[in-house]
Enzyme design. Structure first.
Site, PDB file in Angstrom:
ATOM      1  N   ASP A 198      59.006  18.359  32.832  1.00 14.31           N
ATOM      2  CA  ASP A 198      59.032  19.552  33.581  1.00 14.31           C
ATOM      3  C   ASP A 198      58.545  19.346  35.052  1.00 14.31           C
ATOM      4  O   ASP A 198      58.786  19.336  36.042  1.00 14.31           O
ATOM      5  CB  ASP A 198      59.528  21.060  33.539  1.00 14.31           C
ATOM      6  CG  ASP A 198      60.646  21.424  32.582  1.00 14.31           C
ATOM      7  OD1 ASP A 198      60.155  21.116  31.507  1.00 14.31           O
ATOM      8  OD2 ASP A 198      61.352  21.334  32.976  1.00 14.31           O
ATOM      9  N   LYS A 228      58.886  21.678  27.318  1.00 12.36           N
ATOM     10  CA  LYS A 228      59.752  22.875  26.281  1.00 12.36           C
ATOM     11  C   LYS A 228      58.545  22.494  25.250  1.00 12.36           C
ATOM     12  O   LYS A 228      57.972  22.070  24.900  1.00 12.36           O
ATOM     13  CB  LYS A 228      60.561  22.245  25.877  1.00 12.36           C
ATOM     14  CG  LYS A 228      61.792  22.829  24.562  1.00 12.36           C
ATOM     15  CD  LYS A 228      61.696  24.296  25.612  1.00 12.36           C
ATOM     16  CE  LYS A 228      62.846  24.442  26.534  1.00 12.36           C
ATOM     17  NZ  LYS A 228      62.090  25.741  27.552  1.00 12.36           N
TER      18      LYS A 228
HETATM   19  O1  MRU Z   1      64.570  25.273  29.598  1.00 10.49           O
HETATM   20  P1  MRU Z   1      64.926  23.818  29.644  1.00 10.49           P
HETATM   21  O2  MRU Z   1      65.626  24.057  28.696  1.00 10.49           O
HETATM   22  O3  MRU Z   1      64.987  23.524  31.452  1.00 10.49           O
HETATM   23  O4  MRU Z   1      63.682  22.600  29.371  1.00 10.49           O
HETATM   24  C1  MRU Z   1      63.732  21.203  29.909  1.00 10.49           C
HETATM   25  C2  MRU Z   1      62.650  20.369  29.065  1.00 10.49           C
HETATM   26  O5  MRU Z   1      61.675  20.801  28.948  1.00 10.49           O
HETATM   27  C3  MRU Z   1      63.144  18.956  29.694  1.00 10.49           C
HETATM   28  O6  MRU Z   1      62.868  18.420  28.814  1.00 10.49           O
HETATM   29  C4  MRU Z   1      62.810  18.744  30.924  1.00 10.49           C
HETATM   30  O7  MRU Z   1      63.243  19.130  31.769  1.00 10.49           O
HETATM   31  C5  MRU Z   1      62.816  17.540  31.262  1.00 10.49           C
HETATM   32  S1  MRU Z   1      64.334  16.965  31.206  1.00 10.49           S
HETATM   33  C6  MRU Z   1      64.397  15.153  31.635  1.00 10.49           C
END
Ligand code: MRU
Length: 365
Positions: free
Chosen positions: A252, A263
């Site tokens: 992120d 995550k």
């Molecule tokens: O809370 P989320 O489902 O938006 O979390 C998403 C993630 O952690 C992904 O691994 C990250 O955004 C990378 S997406 C290419």
């Protein structure tokens, strides 16, 4: 022996996570990910408040996808502005950016995308307000095409790391559903699969919202990539059993030294991978790398409602009134990363130098 395949790469990914339908009067169409894998339903989003809610509630989620959603949200926010005064229009653009940025704090792609829209407006004082609205829509649509190109480039670099017969583990969903179509962490797997390599994926279930079980497993199944779901606490066992040849995750936000947020649970997977000498890769488009942040301690971490842990999916699994802690992301120090896979190539340690070189010829909004 590698499997022979007749699969074309373009035809492989059946889902479009987010796209704009029609002209300026149209809508952002996104797949409502809260309903997967039980139902494939598309939402046509026609106003900025609905887009904010869709981002906040994870109907659209994953760093690159929420960047695109925010860019489309900016168009929705200003498309009905009367063509009177440029200053008022710029103020409306800036308000929309601040509003959309407030939906989720961790993924830098969100503010990257809204800044890009603000920069576009600032760069064209010669355009009328109606022309600016059209240009904003063109920019938001271009982000979808760019995202596809970026993910495919990550896929080409990453696929070379996957050997025929490998099993790779991933956490959460950094797949097609987290981007416009291809995914960052899944693109190497899709391309290796298309090239005829036998590749199997362990998908961590990913508590509390089960993005691994609900989303990653679903999309890999759609493409025909063999996938096994494990609960998060099984990752150590499959690694100890020698069943995993590589780990790949998305991010992120990555800081300038390579520390990265992803995550919640990613840190644990990274520590395990080091313990069991399994290479640990991060698929990171440049739009997810925040060179303004020196290290991962500075990354803002979203905390989400306790009910996601205590009564996720409608059933109470912790006693009423118990204290709950629900950070949505964790930060993995760069020392656990084997390599970062970007659209410009693979970066190996020392990451600070490698990332700086990557950005040297890139202007960021
Ligand atoms: O809370 P989320 O489902 O938006 O979390 C998403 C993630 O952690 C992904 O691994 C990250 O955004 C990378 S997406 C290419």
């Amino acid at each position: 022996m590698m499997r022979k395949t007749s699969c074309t790469i373009e035809g492989m990914i059946p889902v479009k996570t987010i796209e704009w339908r029609g002209d300026l009067d149209g809508a952002a169409r996104l797949i409502d990910q809260t309903l997967l894998p039980n139902e494939v339903r598309y939402l046509d989003v026609r106003d900025v408040e609905t887009m904010w809610e869709a981002i906040r509630m994870l109907r659209v989620r994953g760093a690159p996808a929420i960047g695109i959603a925010a860019a489309m949200g900016m168009v929705l926010a200003v498309r009905d502005c009367p063509p009177i005064c440029r200053d008022d229009f710029v103020a409306a653009v800036n308000r929309a950016a601040a509003y959309l940025n407030s939906a989720r704090p961790t993924a830098v792609n969100l503010s990257w995308a809204t800044r890009r829209m603000q920069a576009l407006v600032a760069a064209h004082p010669e355009l009328t307000i109606e022309d600016l609205k059209e240009r904003m829509l063109i920019e938001a649509k271009a982000m979808v095409d760019e995202d596809n190109a970026v993910c495919q480039a990550i896929g080409r670099f990453g696929a070379a790391l996957i050997k025929d017969g490998d099993s790779w583990l991933t956490h959460c969903n950094a797949g097609g559903l987290a981007t416009a179509q291809w995914g960052t962490a899944t693109a190497p797997i899709y391309l290796a699969h298309a090239a005829g390599k036998r590749v199997h994926v362990f998908a961590d279930e990913t508590r509390p919202l089960l993005q691994g079980a609900r989303l990653t497993a679903w999309e890999l199944q759609q493409v025909g990539v063999p996938v096994t779901v494990i609960t998060d606490n099984m990752a150590a066992t499959v690694m100890a059993q020698g069943k995993v040849q590589g780990v790949i995750v998305g991010t992120d936000r990555m800081a300038a030294n390579g520390d990265f947020a992803n995550k919640i649970g990613t840190l644990g997977v990274a520590i395990l991978a080091k313990e069991f000498s399994v290479p640990f890769y991060v698929a990171a488009p440049l739009s997810s790398i925040d060179m303004q942040l020196e290290s991962g301690d500075l990354i803002p971490i979203e905390e989400r409602p306790p009910e996601e842990v205590s009564e996720g999916f409608g059933r109470r699994t912790a006693p009423p009134g118990v204290r709950i802690y629900n950070p949505a992301f964790d930060v993995t120090p760069h020392r656990y990363i084997t390599a970062i896979i970007t659209e410009r190539g693979i970066v190996r340690p020392p990451f600070r130098d490698g990332l700086r070189t990557l950005f040297q010829h890139t202007s960021t909004p």
